[in-house]
Design a protein around this motif. Structure first.
Motif, PDB file in Angstrom:
ATOM      1  N   ASP A 218       0.793  -1.143  -0.018  1.00  0.00           N
ATOM      2  CA  ASP A 218      -0.017  -0.023  -0.015  1.00  0.00           C
ATOM      3  C   ASP A 218       0.991   1.271   0.009  1.00  0.00           C
ATOM      4  N   GLU A 219       1.981   1.438   0.924  1.00  0.00           N
ATOM      5  CA  GLU A 219       2.955   2.301   0.762  1.00  0.00           C
ATOM      6  C   GLU A 219       3.673   2.295  -0.426  1.00  0.00           C
ATOM      7  N   GLU A 220       3.938   1.355  -0.941  1.00  0.00           N
ATOM      8  CA  GLU A 220       4.770   1.456  -2.327  1.00  0.00           C
ATOM      9  C   GLU A 220       3.711   2.255  -3.498  1.00  0.00           C
ATOM     10  N   MET A 221       2.421   1.650  -3.273  1.00  0.00           N
ATOM     11  CA  MET A 221       1.683   2.391  -4.252  1.00  0.00           C
ATOM     12  C   MET A 221       1.669   3.939  -3.977  1.00  0.00           C
ATOM     13  N   ILE A 222       1.367   4.630  -2.885  1.00  0.00           N
ATOM     14  CA  ILE A 222       1.568   5.858  -2.456  1.00  0.00           C
ATOM     15  C   ILE A 222       2.864   6.371  -2.897  1.00  0.00           C
ATOM     16  N   ALA A 223       4.001   5.914  -2.837  1.00  0.00           N
ATOM     17  CA  ALA A 223       5.372   6.132  -3.379  1.00  0.00           C
ATOM     18  C   ALA A 223       5.221   6.551  -4.835  1.00  0.00           C
ATOM     19  N   LYS A 224       4.575   5.575  -5.580  1.00  0.00           N
ATOM     20  CA  LYS A 224       4.532   5.773  -6.994  1.00  0.00           C
ATOM     21  C   LYS A 224       3.555   6.628  -7.469  1.00  0.00           C
ATOM     22  N   GLY A 225       2.507   7.157  -6.541  1.00  0.00           N
ATOM     23  CA  GLY A 225       1.583   8.106  -6.868  1.00  0.00           C
ATOM     24  C   GLY A 225       0.248   7.418  -7.498  1.00  0.00           C
ATOM     25  N   LEU A 226       0.254   6.208  -7.162  1.00  0.00           N
ATOM     26  CA  LEU A 226      -0.867   5.660  -7.459  1.00  0.00           C
ATOM     27  C   LEU A 226      -2.095   5.852  -6.481  1.00  0.00           C
ATOM     28  N   PRO A 227      -3.303   6.103  -6.968  1.00  0.00           N
ATOM     29  CA  PRO A 227      -4.273   6.137  -5.906  1.00  0.00           C
ATOM     30  C   PRO A 227      -4.621   4.811  -5.182  1.00  0.00           C
ATOM     31  N   THR A 228      -4.424   5.065  -3.804  1.00  0.00           N
ATOM     32  CA  THR A 228      -4.786   3.696  -2.777  1.00  0.00           C
ATOM     33  C   THR A 228      -6.515   3.607  -2.310  1.00  0.00           C
ATOM     34  N   ARG A 229      -6.699   2.509  -2.081  1.00  0.00           N
ATOM     35  CA  ARG A 229      -8.091   2.306  -1.533  1.00  0.00           C
ATOM     36  C   ARG A 229      -8.224   2.188  -0.050  1.00  0.00           C
ATOM     37  N   PRO A 230      -8.881   3.185   0.533  1.00  0.00           N
ATOM     38  CA  PRO A 230      -9.050   3.063   2.059  1.00  0.00           C
ATOM     39  C   PRO A 230      -9.469   1.522   2.525  1.00  0.00           C
ATOM     40  N   ARG A 231      -8.545   1.023   3.449  1.00  0.00           N
ATOM     41  CA  ARG A 231      -9.050  -0.181   3.938  1.00  0.00           C
ATOM     42  C   ARG A 231      -8.810  -0.160   5.640  1.00  0.00           C
ATOM     43  N   VAL A 232      -9.978  -0.537   6.187  1.00  0.00           N
ATOM     44  CA  VAL A 232      -9.970  -0.369   7.494  1.00  0.00           C
ATOM     45  C   VAL A 232      -8.958  -1.186   8.311  1.00  0.00           C
ATOM     46  N   GLU A 233      -8.541  -2.478   7.692  1.00  0.00           N
ATOM     47  CA  GLU A 233      -7.602  -3.487   8.283  1.00  0.00           C
ATOM     48  C   GLU A 233      -6.434  -2.807   8.210  1.00  0.00           C
ATOM     49  N   LEU A 234      -6.008  -1.888   7.308  1.00  0.00           N
ATOM     50  CA  LEU A 234      -4.667  -1.220   7.451  1.00  0.00           C
ATOM     51  C   LEU A 234      -4.810  -0.224   8.025  1.00  0.00           C
ATOM     52  N   GLY A 235      -5.924   0.327   8.499  1.00  0.00           N
ATOM     53  CA  GLY A 235      -5.873   1.770   9.087  1.00  0.00           C
ATOM     54  C   GLY A 235      -5.824   2.976   8.067  1.00  0.00           C
ATOM     55  N   THR A 236      -6.039   2.733   7.005  1.00  0.00           N
ATOM     56  CA  THR A 236      -5.810   3.717   5.800  1.00  0.00           C
ATOM     57  C   THR A 236      -7.434   4.269   5.424  1.00  0.00           C
ATOM     58  N   LYS A 237      -7.404   5.405   5.096  1.00  0.00           N
ATOM     59  CA  LYS A 237      -8.614   6.178   4.588  1.00  0.00           C
ATOM     60  C   LYS A 237      -8.345   6.996   3.694  1.00  0.00           C
ATOM     61  N   LEU A 238      -9.402   7.389   2.963  1.00  0.00           N
ATOM     62  CA  LEU A 238      -9.282   8.063   1.672  1.00  0.00           C
ATOM     63  C   LEU A 238      -8.913   9.601   2.097  1.00  0.00           C
ATOM     64  N   VAL A 239      -7.848   9.945   1.317  1.00  0.00           N
ATOM     65  CA  VAL A 239      -7.358  11.457   1.653  1.00  0.00           C
ATOM     66  C   VAL A 239      -7.895  12.354   0.724  1.00  0.00           C
ATOM     67  N   SER A 240      -8.610  13.342   1.570  1.00  0.00           N
ATOM     68  CA  SER A 240      -9.614  14.371   0.576  1.00  0.00           C
ATOM     69  C   SER A 240      -8.379  15.493   0.183  1.00  0.00           C
ATOM     70  N   ASN A 241      -8.830  15.938  -1.065  1.00  0.00           N
ATOM     71  CA  ASN A 241      -8.039  17.206  -1.647  1.00  0.00           C
ATOM     72  C   ASN A 241      -8.624  18.309  -1.200  1.00  0.00           C
ATOM     73  N   GLU A 242      -9.775  18.520  -0.490  1.00  0.00           N
ATOM     74  CA  GLU A 242     -10.353  19.715  -0.302  1.00  0.00           C
ATOM     75  C   GLU A 242      -9.681  20.144   1.360  1.00  0.00           C
ATOM     76  N   SER A 243      -9.641  21.656   1.250  1.00  0.00           N
ATOM     77  CA  SER A 243      -9.100  22.071   2.462  1.00  0.00           C
ATOM     78  C   SER A 243      -9.967  21.800   3.670  1.00  0.00           C
ATOM     79  N   ASP A 244      -9.481  21.676   4.818  1.00  0.00           N
ATOM     80  CA  ASP A 244     -10.293  21.703   5.931  1.00  0.00           C
ATOM     81  C   ASP A 244     -10.714  22.970   6.380  1.00  0.00           C
ATOM     82  N   GLU A 245     -10.127  24.231   5.737  1.00  0.00           N
ATOM     83  CA  GLU A 245     -10.647  25.396   6.169  1.00  0.00           C
ATOM     84  C   GLU A 245     -12.050  25.682   5.681  1.00  0.00           C
ATOM     85  N   GLY A 246     -12.474  26.771   6.459  1.00  0.00           N
ATOM     86  CA  GLY A 246     -13.923  27.025   6.280  1.00  0.00           C
ATOM     87  C   GLY A 246     -14.978  25.954   6.829  1.00  0.00           C
TER      88      GLY A 246
END
Length: 246
Positions: A218-246
């Motif tokens: 999963d980390e190898e995918m991130i390093a290559k710039g590939l989109p990863t799938r959120p998986r509860v088992e791995l403690g990963t979640k979808l990263v939003s491109n939206e700003s938390d501001e506002g």
């Protein structure tokens, strides 16, 4: 009115206007009939073509092979294949692929292998689609790996879709060892795994409880710039491109 209905209206309009239908017209409409689930009508049109003594080409024959196979069965489709050969129309790879698919769908995989051997011996060799059709219906990892090696040795290069479909098959069966064999062959041939390949491997590892290894890929995918799938088992979640501001 649906798209198929409009096609039928155009076809009937040709008759009303006295437009002469040639082989190209029949080939298109037979294909339309097959895709609309009316293979028997395509067979009927083929008989009409023959009555008019219009000589079928390989494209028309391929449509007829599929139509006859769907409406009357694979044995009748094989007869059409023989007929086209006897009439001097040489089958192409699509002709054989259609027959192989029909054989596999009828659980006659042994005969599909025989057809594969026929293709390998003549000028119309199998392509990657031929092998993928058979891979889909094989049920033993060793059979798949042997055929995979045979494909490469014959000069047919697997596509990324080939790697992914085989890995997913092994993953569904819970077989990690053959999955890694295919993964290593892919890397050895200089093919960079895509998102689907990584997800097939990670899903299989998660299913087996091998979370540390799954996280590594999963980390190898991130390093290559590939989109990863959120998986509860791995403690990963979808990263939003939206700003938390506002």
């Amino acid at each position: 009115m649906g798209w198929w209905g409009k096609c039928r209206d155009f076809w009937e309009e040709m008759d009303r206007r006295g437009v002469c239908k040639d082989l190209h017209s029949y080939s298109i409409y037979m294909d339309i009939m097959c895709k609309s689930g009316k293979a028997w009508k395509a067979v009927k049109l083929c008989k009409e073509v023959k009555r008019k003594q219009i000589k079928l080409d390989v494209v028309a024959y391929n449509t007829v092979i599929g139509a006859v196979g769907a409406s009357e069965g694979v044995d009748f489709a094989i007869r059409i294949l023989r007929e086209m050969k006897e009439l001097g129309c040489e089958p192409n790879v699509a002709s054989y692929n259609t027959i192989i698919k029909l054989l596999c769908e009828n659980m006659r995989v042994g005969e599909a292998f025989s057809m594969l051997r026929v293709m390998s011996k003549n000028s119309c060799g199998p392509d990657v689609i031929t092998y993928q059709i058979i891979f889909k219906y094989l049920e033993k990892p060793n059979e798949i790996l042997r055929l995979f090696d045979r494909m490469i040795e014959s000069g047919v290069q697997p596509s990324m879709d080939t790697y992914v479909m085989i890995m997913r098959k092994f993953g569904r069966w819970g077989f990690l060892r053959p999955m890694f064999i295919v993964w290593q062959k892919m890397e050895k041939r200089g093919c960079s795994p895509n998102e689907s390949a990584y997800n097939a491997l990670i899903d299989a590892l998660v299913e087996k409880g091998m979370l540390d290894m799954a996280r590594k890929y999963d980390e190898e995918m991130i390093a290559k710039g590939l989109p990863t799938r959120p998986r509860v088992e791995l403690g990963t979640k979808l990263v939003s491109n939206e700003s938390d501001e506002g």
